[in-house]
Write an enzyme that holds these catalytic residues in place. Structure first.
Site, mmCIF file in Angstrom:
data_model
loop_
_atom_site.group_PDB
_atom_site.id
_atom_site.type_symbol
_atom_site.label_atom_id
_atom_site.label_comp_id
_atom_site.label_asym_id
_atom_site.label_seq_id
_atom_site.Cartn_x
_atom_site.Cartn_y
_atom_site.Cartn_z
ATOM 1 N N THR A 14 4.640 -5.138 0.250
ATOM 2 C CA THR A 14 3.694 -4.062 0.503
ATOM 3 C C THR A 14 4.094 -3.317 1.759
ATOM 4 O O THR A 14 4.878 -3.794 2.572
ATOM 5 C CB THR A 14 2.250 -4.567 0.614
ATOM 6 O OG1 THR A 14 1.378 -3.445 0.413
ATOM 7 C CG2 THR A 14 1.955 -5.203 1.970
ATOM 8 N N ASP A 57 4.329 5.371 -5.217
ATOM 9 C CA ASP A 57 3.997 6.772 -4.914
ATOM 10 C C ASP A 57 5.023 7.744 -5.507
ATOM 11 O O ASP A 57 4.710 8.896 -5.797
ATOM 12 C CB ASP A 57 3.942 7.026 -3.402
ATOM 13 C CG ASP A 57 3.464 5.842 -2.571
ATOM 14 O OD1 ASP A 57 3.594 4.694 -3.018
ATOM 15 O OD2 ASP A 57 2.969 6.071 -1.464
ATOM 16 N N GLY A 103 9.169 -7.651 -4.431
ATOM 17 C CA GLY A 103 8.132 -6.682 -4.092
ATOM 18 C C GLY A 103 7.636 -6.899 -2.665
ATOM 19 O O GLY A 103 7.637 -8.029 -2.175
ATOM 20 N N ASP A 106 9.411 12.034 -0.668
ATOM 21 C CA ASP A 106 8.210 12.881 -0.717
ATOM 22 C C ASP A 106 8.516 14.357 -0.969
ATOM 23 O O ASP A 106 7.589 15.181 -1.015
ATOM 24 C CB ASP A 106 7.426 12.737 0.593
ATOM 25 C CG ASP A 106 6.836 11.342 0.739
ATOM 26 O OD1 ASP A 106 6.263 10.843 -0.234
ATOM 27 O OD2 ASP A 106 6.944 10.753 1.830
ATOM 28 N N TRP A 109 -1.713 6.009 -7.648
ATOM 29 C CA TRP A 109 -0.452 6.764 -7.860
ATOM 30 C C TRP A 109 0.150 6.395 -9.218
ATOM 31 O O TRP A 109 0.733 7.216 -9.907
ATOM 32 C CB TRP A 109 0.563 6.469 -6.764
ATOM 33 C CG TRP A 109 0.284 7.003 -5.374
ATOM 34 C CD1 TRP A 109 0.437 6.306 -4.203
ATOM 35 C CD2 TRP A 109 -0.139 8.332 -4.976
ATOM 36 N NE1 TRP A 109 0.127 7.099 -3.122
ATOM 37 C CE2 TRP A 109 -0.221 8.347 -3.565
ATOM 38 C CE3 TRP A 109 -0.447 9.501 -5.680
ATOM 39 C CZ2 TRP A 109 -0.622 9.486 -2.849
ATOM 40 C CZ3 TRP A 109 -0.851 10.632 -4.961
ATOM 41 C CH2 TRP A 109 -0.930 10.618 -3.574
ATOM 42 N N ARG A 129 -4.594 2.806 -3.396
ATOM 43 C CA ARG A 129 -4.018 4.120 -3.694
ATOM 44 C C ARG A 129 -2.719 3.972 -4.484
ATOM 45 O O ARG A 129 -2.377 4.835 -5.295
ATOM 46 C CB ARG A 129 -3.817 4.933 -2.415
ATOM 47 C CG ARG A 129 -3.457 6.377 -2.699
ATOM 48 C CD ARG A 129 -3.676 7.330 -1.543
ATOM 49 N NE ARG A 129 -2.871 7.065 -0.381
ATOM 50 C CZ ARG A 129 -3.304 6.553 0.751
ATOM 51 N NH1 ARG A 129 -4.577 6.226 0.897
ATOM 52 N NH2 ARG A 129 -2.508 6.347 1.780
HETATM 53 N N1 GLY Z 1 2.430 8.308 -0.148
HETATM 54 C C1 GLY Z 1 1.900 7.735 1.021
HETATM 55 C C2 GLY Z 1 0.462 7.409 0.915
HETATM 56 O O1 GLY Z 1 -0.105 7.441 -0.154
HETATM 57 O O2 GLY Z 1 -0.101 7.121 1.943
#
Ligand code: GLY
Length: 396
Positions: A233, A173, A231, A112, A249, A245
């Site tokens: 989750t 993300d 993969g 991040d 992303w 989300r």
């Molecule tokens: N990147 C973490 C989220 O989207 O919650």
């Protein structure tokens, strides 16, 4: 990538036309964002809003979360929109906490770093030429590079690099964190950062995107052989569902890598992801937290998905040729989404709230931030409004 399915958009009747939404409506929406930023300015000068609100109010915390940059990024957007020095001054005060975090490696065991440093230090450098901000952002890019596994061609998302639970795990993300690396190559002239980012986006396109153009949230690579594993989750409903989300992303992150690589297949892929997403929205265009849920479910929506996707659709449209009819469709889809968010989902209807978008979901499986504001939703909503109001130059 070429084996990824292209699903035509269902709701063309709606997306063929822009919404009835006047410039004055957009200006009003921006004014509301600015009024909430002003309300928070003193509280969040030395401290930062938590990732998600509690009862629609953000608690104040130190610069310890993955999300601090969203608040600082909102200050830079506010500075750009208004020219008011108070926003710049607050964002500049916060630079020292980003410096300390990078220099002392505090809470830096994460991909991040891109979210954190693109929106704070890179933005400061791009907007004001602040050399110290540039230096700090380059430190963060070096920390991010430490997470890159060359054999597997990916940046590990979370945790220690030798943690068997996390080793070789890439996540969708991360697409938003790669611009920090591309930028570092531009600034330093060292191609290694951009090469790592380009390899990571290729692996994400190859393995995180499924054949039906949905996405895994996370995907494990074998860091020794470099081969794909499986993969999983983390924030979605199931390993084989599509976390809303996460899809957003992807919709925003793949075109960001297109900007730096010129790889047109990334735009093609983004169209496929976008169509999958648009075809699974409920009637009011604000996604449920996982795209497995459809109109009529009791599940919560995630407004932040709409805000991130709107930015992505606008970025995608920007790079499509004038003669591509889908250019207007993606623009219209972004505008319809933003109008829906502004009319029905802002904290204008919740005077106790210091947030901007209500009804976000942070992490439903872990019971975090459910039906709350989240600070990235606020940031991307503001970014999208700024995008449609001016010729905005990206911080990414
Ligand atoms: N990147 C973490 C989220 O989207 O919650």
């Amino acid at each position: 990538m070429s084996n990824v399915h292209f699903e035509p958009i269902n709701n063309l009747e709606l997306f063929n036309k822009p919404p009835q939404w006047e410039q004055s409506d957009v200006e009003k929406a921006i004014q509301f964002v600015l009024s909430q930023i002003d309300r928070n300015l003193n509280t969040f000068t030395e401290q930062f809003p938590d990732a998600a609100s509690t009862g629609n109010v953000y608690p104040a915390i130190g610069n310890i979360e993955w999300t601090s940059g969203f608040w600082t990024g909102m200050l830079w957007l506010a500075y750009e929109v208004t020219g008011d020095e108070k926003y710049r001054q607050t964002a500049e005060i916060q630079l020292s906490s980003y410096r300390e975090r990078a220099e002392q490696r505090l809470y830096t065991d994460t991909h991040d770093l891109g979210f954190l440093y693109s929106l704070s230090c890179v933005a400061a450098y791009k907007l004001t030429g602040n050399e110290e901000a540039k230096r700090i952002a380059l430190l963060a890019a070096d920390l991010l590079m430490e997470r890159y596994f060359d054999k597997a061609g990916i940046v590990q998302a979370w945790g220690a690099l030798d943690d068997p639970e996390q080793q070789g795990r890439m996540i969708i993300d991360c697409n938003l964190n790669l611009p920090l690396l591309y930028w570092a190559s531009e600034i330093t002239g060292n191609p290694a950062y951009a090469e790592a980012a380009a390899r990571h986006i290729g692996q994400a396109a190859r393995y995180i995107v499924r054949e039906d153009a949905s996405t895994y949230h996370t995907f494990y690579m074998d860091v020794n052989s470099g081969g794909p594993k499986f993969g999983r989750t983390h924030q979605g409903y199931a390993d084989d569902s599509c976390w809303a989300r996460g899809q957003a992303w992807g919709i925003y992150g793949f075109p960001l890598s297109y900007i730096y690589t010129g790889d047109e297949s990334l735009l093609d892929l983004t169209k496929k992801l976008s169509n999958y997403y648009l075809n699974r929205l409920p009637d009011d265009l604000v996604a449920y937290w996982d795209l497995i849920f459809q109109e009529g479910t009791e599940q919560e929506r995630d407004t932040s998905t709409g805000a991130v996707a709107a930015c992505g659709l606008l970025e995608l449209a920007k790079h499509l040729p004038m003669l591509d009819p889908s250019k207007r469709i993606y623009e219209n889809a972004a505008l319809h989404t933003l109008k829906a968010l502004s009319e029905n989902y802002t904290a204008a209807s919740a005077p106790e709230s210091n947030g901007i978008l209500l009804h976000g979901v942070y992490n439903k499986p872990r019971g975090m931030g459910i039906d709350e504001c989240n600070i990235w939703g606020d940031y991307y909503y503001f970014e999208a409004l700024v995008r449609i109001s001016k010729d905005w130059q990206l911080y990414w």
